[in-house]
Scaffold this motif. Structure first.
Motif, mmCIF file in Angstrom:
data_model
loop_
_atom_site.group_PDB
_atom_site.id
_atom_site.type_symbol
_atom_site.label_atom_id
_atom_site.label_comp_id
_atom_site.label_asym_id
_atom_site.label_seq_id
_atom_site.Cartn_x
_atom_site.Cartn_y
_atom_site.Cartn_z
ATOM 1 N N ASP A 19 -8.511 -12.766 27.358
ATOM 2 C CA ASP A 19 -7.947 -11.404 27.813
ATOM 3 C C ASP A 19 -6.438 -11.604 27.886
ATOM 4 O O ASP A 19 -6.029 -12.197 29.167
ATOM 5 C CB ASP A 19 -8.604 -11.288 29.279
ATOM 6 N N ALA A 20 -5.825 -10.980 27.055
ATOM 7 C CA ALA A 20 -4.379 -11.135 27.373
ATOM 8 C C ALA A 20 -3.871 -10.261 28.275
ATOM 9 O O ALA A 20 -2.546 -10.263 28.734
ATOM 10 C CB ALA A 20 -3.624 -10.941 25.813
ATOM 11 N N ASP A 21 -4.660 -9.391 28.592
ATOM 12 C CA ASP A 21 -3.935 -8.383 29.820
ATOM 13 C C ASP A 21 -4.073 -9.045 31.144
ATOM 14 O O ASP A 21 -3.439 -8.745 32.146
ATOM 15 C CB ASP A 21 -4.940 -7.139 29.676
ATOM 16 N N GLN A 22 -4.981 -9.883 31.448
ATOM 17 C CA GLN A 22 -5.182 -10.488 32.587
ATOM 18 C C GLN A 22 -4.973 -11.902 32.722
ATOM 19 O O GLN A 22 -4.996 -12.458 33.829
ATOM 20 C CB GLN A 22 -6.679 -10.144 33.247
ATOM 21 N N TRP A 82 -3.550 -15.759 32.693
ATOM 22 C CA TRP A 82 -2.246 -16.534 33.282
ATOM 23 C C TRP A 82 -2.186 -17.939 32.569
ATOM 24 O O TRP A 82 -2.721 -18.312 31.744
ATOM 25 C CB TRP A 82 -2.578 -16.706 34.734
ATOM 26 N N LEU A 98 -6.372 -7.642 23.757
ATOM 27 C CA LEU A 98 -5.295 -6.801 24.320
ATOM 28 C C LEU A 98 -5.464 -5.213 24.048
ATOM 29 O O LEU A 98 -5.598 -4.643 23.463
ATOM 30 C CB LEU A 98 -4.086 -7.218 23.429
ATOM 31 N N SER A 128 -3.194 -3.401 26.554
ATOM 32 C CA SER A 128 -1.942 -3.153 26.778
ATOM 33 C C SER A 128 -0.978 -3.242 25.641
ATOM 34 O O SER A 128 -1.104 -4.016 24.902
ATOM 35 C CB SER A 128 -1.545 -3.864 28.117
ATOM 36 N N ARG A 188 2.729 -8.884 27.992
ATOM 37 C CA ARG A 188 1.482 -9.507 27.772
ATOM 38 C C ARG A 188 1.347 -9.618 26.401
ATOM 39 O O ARG A 188 0.622 -10.880 26.144
ATOM 40 C CB ARG A 188 0.533 -8.175 27.888
ATOM 41 N N TRP A 222 3.299 -13.186 26.342
ATOM 42 C CA TRP A 222 2.238 -14.087 26.857
ATOM 43 C C TRP A 222 1.195 -14.810 25.852
ATOM 44 O O TRP A 222 1.108 -15.910 25.723
ATOM 45 C CB TRP A 222 1.485 -13.749 28.060
#
Length: 193
Positions: free
Chosen positions: A55-58, A60, A79, A81, A86, A89
């Motif tokens: 999950d690239a939105d959340q 870390w 993704l 977003s 993001r 990341w």
């Protein structure tokens, strides 16, 4: 990659909270023969999967085992977003494909094929780079062996280099390997000509 992979028997780790997107992924993976595990905790090793979806939105930075742009397995970013941070990341983590959220079943297979293909290309490029770096690191040995041949046989630099190259070709070894053997005394000085 010259072929489309058969994903039957592959293991996938989905690093995402449970929702309708993960349900669609797991259902589609079942149809493709992929055993999927969903979790929302850091992945300690790449050995747990054949491919990873994150999950690239959340996500870390410590969610994946390494973050140097080359993942240990094919990595797909999930993704929803359009935020540049993001996307950056996901790229920093080494993602080689994106599945947009909400997940459409028709987007999964092409993204997996792309991720595997790009991962293989990156691995091949990294292997080639390591090989070339090793050869560059060994170049001083070649120079030293050329100098040793020049001094021992009274050759020009070009003649000494050609002699070393010919010796390497005869033995089907790299010039660096022959130079190391010559300098270490394991190889006799080759005859000129």
């Amino acid at each position: 990659m010259s072929r489309t992979p058969n994903f039957t028997g592959w293991r996938a780790v989905i690093l995402h909270r449970e929702d309708s997107n993960t349900e669609r992924l797991e259902r589609q993976f079942g149809l493709l023969g992929i055993r999927a595990t969903r979790r929302w905790e850091p992945l300690s090793t790449w050995a747990d999967a054949d491919l990873v979806l994150v999950d690239a939105d959340q996500g870390w930075d410590d969610l994946l085992p390494q973050a140097d742009g080359v993942s240990g397995k094919p990595l797909v970013a999930l993704l929803g977003s359009e935020a540049p941070g993001r996307i950056a990341w996901a790229m920093k983590q080494g993602a080689s494909a994106i599945i947009p959220k909400p997940v459409a079943a028709s987007a999964i297979f092409p993204a997996l094929v792309m991720a595997v293909s790009i991962h293989e290309e990156r691995q091949a490029a990294a292997d080639k780079l390591r090989h070339l770096e090793e050869r560059i690191r060994m170049r001083p040995l070649v120079h030293a062996a050329v100098e040793k041949l020049r001094a021992a046989r009274g050759l020009t630099e070009d003649e000494a280099y050609a002699t070393l190259r010919g010796c390497a070709m005869q033995r089907r070894l790299t010039m660096e390997e022959v130079a190391a053997m010559l300098l270490g005394g394991a190889e006799a000085l080759p005859e000129v000509g």
